[in-house]
Design a protein around this motif. Structure first.
Motif, short mmCIF file in Angstrom:
data_model
loop_
_atom_site.label_atom_id
_atom_site.label_comp_id
_atom_site.label_asym_id
_atom_site.label_seq_id
_atom_site.Cartn_x
_atom_site.Cartn_y
_atom_site.Cartn_z
N TYR A 92 0.83 -1.21 0.00
CA TYR A 92 0.00 0.00 0.00
C TYR A 92 0.86 1.26 0.00
CZ TYR A 92 -3.72 -3.26 1.10
OH TYR A 92 -4.61 -4.31 1.06
N ALA A 93 1.97 1.21 0.70
CA ALA A 93 2.88 2.35 0.72
C ALA A 93 3.46 2.61 -0.67
CB ALA A 93 4.01 2.11 1.72
N CYS A 94 3.79 1.55 -1.39
CA CYS A 94 4.32 1.71 -2.75
C CYS A 94 3.26 2.31 -3.68
CB CYS A 94 4.80 0.37 -3.29
SG CYS A 94 6.25 -0.25 -2.45
N PHE A 95 2.03 1.84 -3.56
CA PHE A 95 0.95 2.42 -4.36
C PHE A 95 0.75 3.88 -4.02
CE2 PHE A 95 -0.79 -2.08 -4.68
CZ PHE A 95 -0.35 -2.25 -5.98
N GLY A 96 0.84 4.21 -2.74
CA GLY A 96 0.71 5.61 -2.32
C GLY A 96 1.82 6.48 -2.87
N LEU A 97 3.04 5.99 -2.84
CA LEU A 97 4.17 6.76 -3.38
C LEU A 97 4.05 6.91 -4.89
CD1 LEU A 97 7.08 5.31 -1.21
CD2 LEU A 97 6.03 7.58 -1.04
N PHE A 98 3.56 5.88 -5.56
CA PHE A 98 3.32 5.99 -6.99
C PHE A 98 2.23 7.03 -7.28
CE2 PHE A 98 1.36 4.72 -11.01
CZ PHE A 98 2.48 4.76 -11.83
N GLY A 99 1.20 7.06 -6.44
CA GLY A 99 0.15 8.07 -6.57
C GLY A 99 0.69 9.47 -6.38
N ILE A 100 1.64 9.64 -5.46
CA ILE A 100 2.26 10.95 -5.26
C ILE A 100 3.01 11.38 -6.52
CG2 ILE A 100 4.08 12.15 -3.96
CD1 ILE A 100 1.48 11.88 -2.40
N ILE A 101 3.67 10.45 -7.16
CA ILE A 101 4.37 10.78 -8.42
C ILE A 101 3.36 11.26 -9.46
CG2 ILE A 101 5.64 9.82 -10.37
CD1 ILE A 101 7.06 7.99 -8.41
N ALA A 102 2.23 10.56 -9.58
CA ALA A 102 1.20 10.96 -10.55
C ALA A 102 0.63 12.33 -10.18
CB ALA A 102 0.10 9.91 -10.60
N LEU A 103 0.37 12.55 -8.90
CA LEU A 103 -0.17 13.83 -8.44
C LEU A 103 0.80 14.98 -8.72
CD1 LEU A 103 -2.49 15.17 -6.82
CD2 LEU A 103 -1.11 14.79 -4.78
N GLN A 104 2.07 14.77 -8.46
CA GLN A 104 3.06 15.81 -8.72
C GLN A 104 3.21 16.08 -10.22
OE1 GLN A 104 6.70 14.62 -6.82
NE2 GLN A 104 6.05 15.41 -4.83
N THR A 105 3.11 15.04 -11.01
CA THR A 105 3.22 15.21 -12.46
C THR A 105 2.13 16.13 -12.98
OG1 THR A 105 4.18 13.02 -12.68
CG2 THR A 105 3.27 13.99 -14.66
N ILE A 106 0.93 15.97 -12.48
CA ILE A 106 -0.18 16.82 -12.92
C ILE A 106 -0.09 18.21 -12.28
CG2 ILE A 106 -2.69 17.10 -12.82
CD1 ILE A 106 -2.80 13.97 -12.94
N ALA A 107 0.14 18.26 -10.99
CA ALA A 107 0.10 19.54 -10.26
C ALA A 107 1.22 20.48 -10.66
CB ALA A 107 0.15 19.28 -8.77
N TYR A 108 2.39 19.95 -10.90
CA TYR A 108 3.51 20.81 -11.25
C TYR A 108 3.65 21.00 -12.76
CZ TYR A 108 4.87 20.60 -6.37
OH TYR A 108 4.88 20.70 -5.01
N SER A 109 2.68 20.55 -13.51
CA SER A 109 2.62 20.73 -14.97
C SER A 109 3.89 20.26 -15.66
CB SER A 109 2.36 22.20 -15.31
OG SER A 109 1.18 22.65 -14.72
N ILE A 110 4.37 19.11 -15.26
CA ILE A 110 5.59 18.59 -15.86
C ILE A 110 5.32 17.40 -16.79
CG2 ILE A 110 7.13 19.39 -14.05
CD1 ILE A 110 7.01 16.64 -12.80
N LEU A 111 4.06 17.20 -17.09
CA LEU A 111 3.71 16.07 -17.96
C LEU A 111 4.36 16.20 -19.33
CD1 LEU A 111 2.11 13.48 -18.16
CD2 LEU A 111 0.17 14.80 -18.96
N TRP A 112 4.49 17.42 -19.82
CA TRP A 112 5.04 17.62 -21.15
C TRP A 112 6.51 18.01 -21.14
CZ3 TRP A 112 1.78 15.06 -23.59
CH2 TRP A 112 0.43 15.15 -23.30
N ASP A 113 7.12 18.12 -19.97
CA ASP A 113 8.55 18.40 -19.86
C ASP A 113 9.28 17.05 -19.89
OD1 ASP A 113 11.09 19.26 -19.37
OD2 ASP A 113 10.62 20.32 -17.51
N LEU A 114 9.96 16.77 -21.00
CA LEU A 114 10.53 15.44 -21.23
C LEU A 114 11.56 15.06 -20.17
CD1 LEU A 114 10.45 13.04 -23.10
CD2 LEU A 114 12.25 14.09 -24.46
N LYS A 115 12.38 16.01 -19.74
CA LYS A 115 13.42 15.71 -18.74
C LYS A 115 12.80 15.21 -17.43
CE LYS A 115 16.97 18.05 -16.05
NZ LYS A 115 17.57 19.35 -15.77
N PHE A 116 11.82 15.94 -16.91
CA PHE A 116 11.18 15.53 -15.67
C PHE A 116 10.33 14.28 -15.87
CE2 PHE A 116 11.95 19.96 -14.35
CZ PHE A 116 12.58 19.69 -13.15
N LEU A 117 9.67 14.17 -17.01
CA LEU A 117 8.84 13.01 -17.26
C LEU A 117 9.67 11.73 -17.25
CD1 LEU A 117 6.05 11.90 -17.93
CD2 LEU A 117 6.60 12.23 -20.33
#
Length: 152
Positions: A92-117
């Motif tokens: 469950y902790a791993c799923f939560g940490l993976f969810g944090i990665i997805a949340l940060q990707t959307i919130a920090y608008s880095i979905l289209w920044d190839l380096k961060f992606l």
């Protein structure tokens, strides 16, 4: 003193060192796996206002919603790290940490920044397979998981 004597001394030292530190190595390995999340969570704790202002400025969501986002991000990362280190509810902790990665990707608008992606994709792939290997108590099965990860 010949080469065999040096090798024998080195092997004896390595055996003695491993006997003393063997019980701590799994904890150190887990700490290395979650170090990125731990560092980010601690940084969020100390830079609370900067993180909140950035989210508020980027999304124009208001002080309260930006604070809620930063709290969820902070709590998710630190609680996931604590659960992995304590070996409680690791899946469950791993799923939560993976969810944090997805949340940060959307919130920090880095979905289209190839380096961060690419960084986050690699991080999520590494954590997924490494944490999968931590879930298995069978050493042989764990080695197969690590070998498969290296092959991919």
């Amino acid at each position: 003193m010949g080469q065999n004597d040096i090798m024998s001394t080195a092997e004896d030292f390595a055996d003695q060192f491993l006997r003393v530190t063997k019980q701590y190595l799994p904890h150190v390995a887990r700490l290395c796996l979650i170090s990125t999340f731990l560092e980010d969570g601690i940084r969020m704790w100390f830079q609370w206002s900067e993180q909140r202002d950035y989210i508020d400025g980027t999304w124009n969501c208001g002080y309260f919603l930006a604070s809620i986002f930063v709290f969820i991000n902070l709590f998710g990362q630190l609680s996931g790290c604590i659960l992995v280190l304590s070996r409680n509810f690791v899946q469950y902790a791993c799923f939560g940490l993976f969810g944090i990665i997805a949340l940060q990707t959307i919130a920090y608008s880095i979905l289209w920044d190839l380096k961060f992606l690419m960084r986050y994709v690699c991080l999520s792939k590494q954590n997924k397979t490494c944490h999968l290997s931590l879930l298995f108590s069978d050493r042989k099965l764990s080695l197969y998981v690590v070998f498969t990860r290296k092959m991919l």
